[in-house]
Every structure is written in structure tokens, then in C-alpha cells.
Design a protein around this motif. Structure first.
Motif, PDB file in Angstrom:
ATOM      1  N   PHE A  86       0.838  -1.204   0.000  1.00 38.65           N
ATOM      2  CA  PHE A  86       0.000   0.000   0.000  1.00 38.65           C
ATOM      3  C   PHE A  86       0.866   1.245   0.000  1.00 38.65           C
ATOM      4  O   PHE A  86       0.649   2.165  -0.806  1.00 38.65           O
ATOM      5  CB  PHE A  86      -0.917  -0.001   1.227  1.00 38.65           C
ATOM      6  N   TYR A  87       1.855   1.306   0.872  1.00 38.81           N
ATOM      7  CA  TYR A  87       2.717   2.481   0.946  1.00 38.81           C
ATOM      8  C   TYR A  87       3.464   2.705  -0.364  1.00 38.81           C
ATOM      9  O   TYR A  87       3.540   3.828  -0.877  1.00 38.81           O
ATOM     10  CB  TYR A  87       3.725   2.321   2.086  1.00 38.81           C
ATOM     11  N   TRP A  88       4.056   1.632  -0.905  1.00 34.11           N
ATOM     12  CA  TRP A  88       4.883   1.765  -2.101  1.00 34.11           C
ATOM     13  C   TRP A  88       4.066   2.215  -3.303  1.00 34.11           C
ATOM     14  O   TRP A  88       4.491   3.065  -4.070  1.00 34.11           O
ATOM     15  CB  TRP A  88       5.589   0.441  -2.404  1.00 34.11           C
ATOM     16  N   ARG A  89       2.896   1.631  -3.478  1.00 37.15           N
ATOM     17  CA  ARG A  89       2.072   1.997  -4.633  1.00 37.15           C
ATOM     18  C   ARG A  89       1.466   3.387  -4.457  1.00 37.15           C
ATOM     19  O   ARG A  89       1.295   4.119  -5.421  1.00 37.15           O
ATOM     20  CB  ARG A  89       0.958   0.974  -4.846  1.00 37.15           C
ATOM     21  N   TRP A  90       1.125   3.765  -3.236  1.00 36.34           N
ATOM     22  CA  TRP A  90       0.500   5.060  -2.998  1.00 36.34           C
ATOM     23  C   TRP A  90       1.472   6.200  -3.300  1.00 36.34           C
ATOM     24  O   TRP A  90       1.082   7.232  -3.867  1.00 36.34           O
ATOM     25  CB  TRP A  90       0.009   5.150  -1.558  1.00 36.34           C
ATOM     26  N   GLU A  91       2.732   6.026  -2.927  1.00 33.54           N
ATOM     27  CA  GLU A  91       3.701   7.104  -3.124  1.00 33.54           C
ATOM     28  C   GLU A  91       4.449   7.001  -4.450  1.00 33.54           C
ATOM     29  O   GLU A  91       5.277   7.859  -4.772  1.00 33.54           O
ATOM     30  CB  GLU A  91       4.719   7.093  -1.981  1.00 33.54           C
ATOM     31  N   ASP A  92       4.163   5.975  -5.242  1.00 34.81           N
ATOM     32  CA  ASP A  92       4.883   5.768  -6.488  1.00 34.81           C
ATOM     33  C   ASP A  92       4.616   6.916  -7.473  1.00 34.81           C
ATOM     34  O   ASP A  92       3.463   7.264  -7.740  1.00 34.81           O
ATOM     35  CB  ASP A  92       4.462   4.440  -7.123  1.00 34.81           C
ATOM     36  N   LEU A  93       5.668   7.479  -8.011  1.00 34.53           N
ATOM     37  CA  LEU A  93       5.552   8.534  -9.012  1.00 34.53           C
ATOM     38  C   LEU A  93       6.101   8.089 -10.354  1.00 34.53           C
ATOM     39  O   LEU A  93       5.531   8.408 -11.405  1.00 34.53           O
ATOM     40  CB  LEU A  93       6.297   9.792  -8.544  1.00 34.53           C
ATOM     41  N   LEU A  94       7.193   7.321 -10.332  1.00 27.75           N
ATOM     42  CA  LEU A  94       7.861   6.954 -11.582  1.00 27.75           C
ATOM     43  C   LEU A  94       6.964   6.131 -12.497  1.00 27.75           C
ATOM     44  O   LEU A  94       6.871   6.405 -13.700  1.00 27.75           O
ATOM     45  CB  LEU A  94       9.148   6.182 -11.273  1.00 27.75           C
ATOM     46  N   GLY A  95       6.279   5.117 -11.942  1.00 26.45           N
ATOM     47  CA  GLY A  95       5.411   4.269 -12.756  1.00 26.45           C
ATOM     48  C   GLY A  95       4.304   5.055 -13.440  1.00 26.45           C
ATOM     49  O   GLY A  95       4.153   4.990 -14.668  1.00 26.45           O
ATOM     50  N   PRO A  96       3.514   5.821 -12.687  1.00 28.50           N
ATOM     51  CA  PRO A  96       2.470   6.627 -13.329  1.00 28.50           C
ATOM     52  C   PRO A  96       3.008   7.628 -14.348  1.00 28.50           C
ATOM     53  O   PRO A  96       2.393   7.855 -15.387  1.00 28.50           O
ATOM     54  CB  PRO A  96       1.813   7.341 -12.148  1.00 28.50           C
ATOM     55  N   VAL A  97       4.152   8.260 -14.061  1.00 28.55           N
ATOM     56  CA  VAL A  97       4.717   9.226 -15.005  1.00 28.55           C
ATOM     57  C   VAL A  97       5.089   8.549 -16.317  1.00 28.55           C
ATOM     58  O   VAL A  97       4.896   9.105 -17.404  1.00 28.55           O
ATOM     59  CB  VAL A  97       5.947   9.925 -14.390  1.00 28.55           C
ATOM     60  N   LEU A  98       5.606   7.318 -16.234  1.00 26.19           N
ATOM     61  CA  LEU A  98       6.017   6.604 -17.442  1.00 26.19           C
ATOM     62  C   LEU A  98       4.831   6.123 -18.268  1.00 26.19           C
ATOM     63  O   LEU A  98       4.861   6.201 -19.504  1.00 26.19           O
ATOM     64  CB  LEU A  98       6.894   5.399 -17.064  1.00 26.19           C
ATOM     65  N   TYR A  99       3.789   5.627 -17.609  1.00 30.06           N
ATOM     66  CA  TYR A  99       2.763   4.881 -18.332  1.00 30.06           C
ATOM     67  C   TYR A  99       1.407   5.578 -18.442  1.00 30.06           C
ATOM     68  O   TYR A  99       0.570   5.157 -19.237  1.00 30.06           O
ATOM     69  CB  TYR A  99       2.570   3.513 -17.661  1.00 30.06           C
ATOM     70  N   LEU A 100       1.162   6.614 -17.654  1.00 31.65           N
ATOM     71  CA  LEU A 100      -0.139   7.283 -17.698  1.00 31.65           C
ATOM     72  C   LEU A 100      -0.005   8.642 -18.376  1.00 31.65           C
ATOM     73  O   LEU A 100       0.778   9.487 -17.924  1.00 31.65           O
ATOM     74  CB  LEU A 100      -0.699   7.452 -16.284  1.00 31.65           C
ATOM     75  N   ASN A 101      -0.758   8.844 -19.426  1.00 34.17           N
ATOM     76  CA  ASN A 101      -0.676  10.087 -20.191  1.00 34.17           C
ATOM     77  C   ASN A 101      -1.924  10.962 -20.049  1.00 34.17           C
ATOM     78  O   ASN A 101      -1.847  12.166 -20.228  1.00 34.17           O
ATOM     79  CB  ASN A 101      -0.459   9.781 -21.675  1.00 34.17           C
ATOM     80  N   SER A 102      -3.062  10.366 -19.755  1.00 33.15           N
ATOM     81  CA  SER A 102      -4.311  11.114 -19.668  1.00 33.15           C
ATOM     82  C   SER A 102      -4.500  11.662 -18.257  1.00 33.15           C
ATOM     83  O   SER A 102      -4.382  10.909 -17.284  1.00 33.15           O
ATOM     84  CB  SER A 102      -5.498  10.217 -20.023  1.00 33.15           C
ATOM     85  N   PRO A 103      -4.798  12.969 -18.106  1.00 28.71           N
ATOM     86  CA  PRO A 103      -5.027  13.539 -16.768  1.00 28.71           C
ATOM     87  C   PRO A 103      -6.128  12.831 -15.991  1.00 28.71           C
ATOM     88  O   PRO A 103      -6.085  12.789 -14.763  1.00 28.71           O
ATOM     89  CB  PRO A 103      -5.401  14.995 -17.073  1.00 28.71           C
ATOM     90  N   ALA A 104      -7.111  12.263 -16.696  1.00 36.01           N
ATOM     91  CA  ALA A 104      -8.210  11.572 -16.016  1.00 36.01           C
ATOM     92  C   ALA A 104      -7.724  10.320 -15.292  1.00 36.01           C
ATOM     93  O   ALA A 104      -8.424   9.799 -14.414  1.00 36.01           O
ATOM     94  CB  ALA A 104      -9.293  11.192 -17.023  1.00 36.01           C
ATOM     95  N   LYS A 105      -6.521   9.817 -15.628  1.00 32.96           N
ATOM     96  CA  LYS A 105      -5.986   8.598 -15.026  1.00 32.96           C
ATOM     97  C   LYS A 105      -4.846   8.892 -14.057  1.00 32.96           C
ATOM     98  O   LYS A 105      -4.248   7.961 -13.523  1.00 32.96           O
ATOM     99  CB  LYS A 105      -5.504   7.643 -16.118  1.00 32.96           C
TER     100      LYS A 105
END
Length: 278
Positions: free
Chosen positions: A204-223
Motif C-alpha cells: 500500500f505504501y509503495w504503490r501510494w507514493e509511487d511517481l515513476l510508474g504513473p509518469v512513465l505509463y499514464l498520459n491522460s489527466p483523467a488517469k
């Protein structure tokens, strides 16, 4: 006389250390009530002057037409799915290593342990190429799907816990007609709940604070997730909106603090417990 002085000195030292460790959080909370232009200009002044209560409402409005509640919802979806996948798959792999001897057992266990020492940055490019070819970009699949194949640290944690469980329980269950999967589900899983709870909390902690993964793979602001939402308050070309950003940082800490205070006993028990209590 020495014993009478021991406890006051101990509590003074612990209290002082607690203040030092909690000061950054207190500073962030106080900064969430300051004007953006004064956050760092008055960094040494802890108490806001004036108090800006509108930072929270402004921050909750979000960025690019999406409220901060959308980012929190996205993070919760990712955290819940990834945590379930990580805990269940890791417990199954740990059971396989602990209770089953198969061809290449030592080799595969060694490879699994080696991945613990492999820096995550080394595999970023190969993973990105693979997910691009699979058409997974701009979705949560690159973030959550790998969690369903086991997390090495969780596997090792649960493996050590399973090894403390007497194999006589396995033998008795086998005599009663339990197969491997039923043995795992009915015997092992209930006994390793502390380690599973620990793994779930860390996940829970690791996924909640993760920034690198979302920055790499998520492009739409809605996600976007919470970490990306906070990043959007910063602007390298103009004035960053520090006040609302700190306000939403405080909001983002609430789920983490709730999880910690509810499950802190399980964290300690899952790491420190060895053997069965009798």
C-alpha cells in the motif's frame, strides 16, 4: 537515585527525537495555510501569518479540469488491485519454495534472491519497450499486472514465516486427504496472516507514493494518481502553487496515517514473529 533519573532522561531524549522527526510534517501542515509566495520566504516562521484557509478548496479543485478526488480514486484503484495481486501471488510462490521440492529449486530460488539486489532502474527501458508493444501505455496494467507475478521481498518474508510452521501439520493434513492447493489455502494461509498483513501494508505504501510508474505509463489527466496530481501544482516556467500543493499533500497523508495506526501491530508482528505461539 540513578534509576529515578533514568526514566526522565529517557523520556526527554525520546520526546526530543520525536519532535525532530515530526517537525517536517508539522512544517508541511503549517505551510498548507500560507500564501504560496510566503511558503519559502517565511520558511523559518512556523505559524502562518496570515492564515489562508482557501488553499484546501483551491487544491481540491485540482488541475486540468479534474478535481483532486479523481486522483485519489485512481490511486486507490491501483493500490487495491496491486496489493491484492502482490500478496496473493507472493504467498503462493513462497509456499511453493517452502513446501515443494522441484527440479531447479535452488536455481530458481537463487534467481529470485538476485532480483532483490537488482536496481529497479536497470529494467525500466526493457519493461517500457515490452509494454509499448503490448499496447498497455496510458493504462494501469503496466503498474498492477506485474504485481500478480510475485514481489521478491514479500516472497522472502513469507517464505521465512512458512519455514517456522512445523511440517507435521502438512503431513497430518495430507493424511486427511488434503491436496497441495487445499493445504496452501486451508493450513498455510491462516497461519501466515501476520506476514501477509505486513506485505499488504508495505505494498500500500509503495504503490501510494509511487511517481515513476504513473509518469512513465499514464498520459491522460483523467488517469493521474495522487503523486502526479501533486506534481502538477509545480511549474518550472512560472510561479509554483505551493500553498494548494502542501494542502493536498496533507490530504494525501490521511490514508497512509489511517492504515499505519490501524495496522501498526500487524507490521511489528509480521516482521518480528518467528515460530508458532503455544
Amino acid at each position: 537515585m540513578r534509576n529515578k533519573l533514568k526514566w526522565p532522561v529517557y523520556h526527554i531524549l525520546i520526546g526530543g527525537l520525536a519532535i525532530v522527526m515530526l517537525y517536517p510534517i508539522l512544517w508541511m501542515i503549517m505551510s498548507s495555510f500560507k500564501e504560496s509566495r510566503l511558503v519559502f520566504a517565511t520558511a523559518r516562521q512556523l505559524i502562518p501569518d496570515p492564515w489562508v484557509w482557501g488553499n484546501y478548496s483551491q487544491g481540491w479543485e485540482g488541475i486540468a479540469g479534474y478535481s483532486f478526488g479523481v486522483f485519489i480514486k485512481n490511486s486507490l484503484v491501483i493500490v487495491i488491485i496491486a496489493t491484492i495481486g502482490a500478496v496473493l501471488s507472493s504467498s503462493l510462490v513462497a509456499f511453493g519454495f517452502a513446501r515443494n521440492k522441484f527440479v531447479g529449486h535452488g536455481l530458481w530460488f537463487g534467481i529470485m534472491m538476485m532480483t532483490l539486489m537488482l536496481p529497479a532502474d536497470v529494467v525500466l527501458v526493457p519493461q517500457y519497450v515490452i509494454y509499448t508493444k503490448l499496447g498497455w501505455l496510458d493504462s494501469i496494467r503496466p503498474i498492477v499486472v506485474p504485481q500478480f507475478f510475485g514481489v521478491p521481498f514479500f516472497i522472502f518474508l513469507m517464505l521465512q514465516f512458512i519455514r517456522t510452521i512445523p511440517q507435521e501439520l502438512d503431513e497430518a493434513a495430507t493424511i486427511d486427504g488434503c491436496g497441495k492447493f487445499r493445504l496452501y489455502y486451508n493450513i498455510i494461509l491462516p497461519l501466515i496472516r501476520p506476514s501477509m498483513a505486513t506485505a499488504a501494508i508495505f505494498s500500500f505504501y509503495w504503490r501510494w507514493e509511487d511517481l515513476l510508474g504513473p509518469v512513465l505509463y499514464l498520459n491522460s489527466p483523467a488517469k493521474y494518481t495522487v503523486s502526479m496530481g501533486l506534481k502538477m501544482f509545480l511549474d518550472s516556467e512560472s510561479v509554483s502553487n505551493w500553498g494548494p500543493m502542501f494542502a493536498m499533500s496533507v490530504i494525501s497523508l490521511v490514508p497512509v496515517m489511517i492504515i499505519f495506526f490501524i495496522f501498526q501491530k500487524q507490521i511489528v508482528e509480521g516482521i518480528s514473529t518467528s515460530g508458532l505461539k503455544g
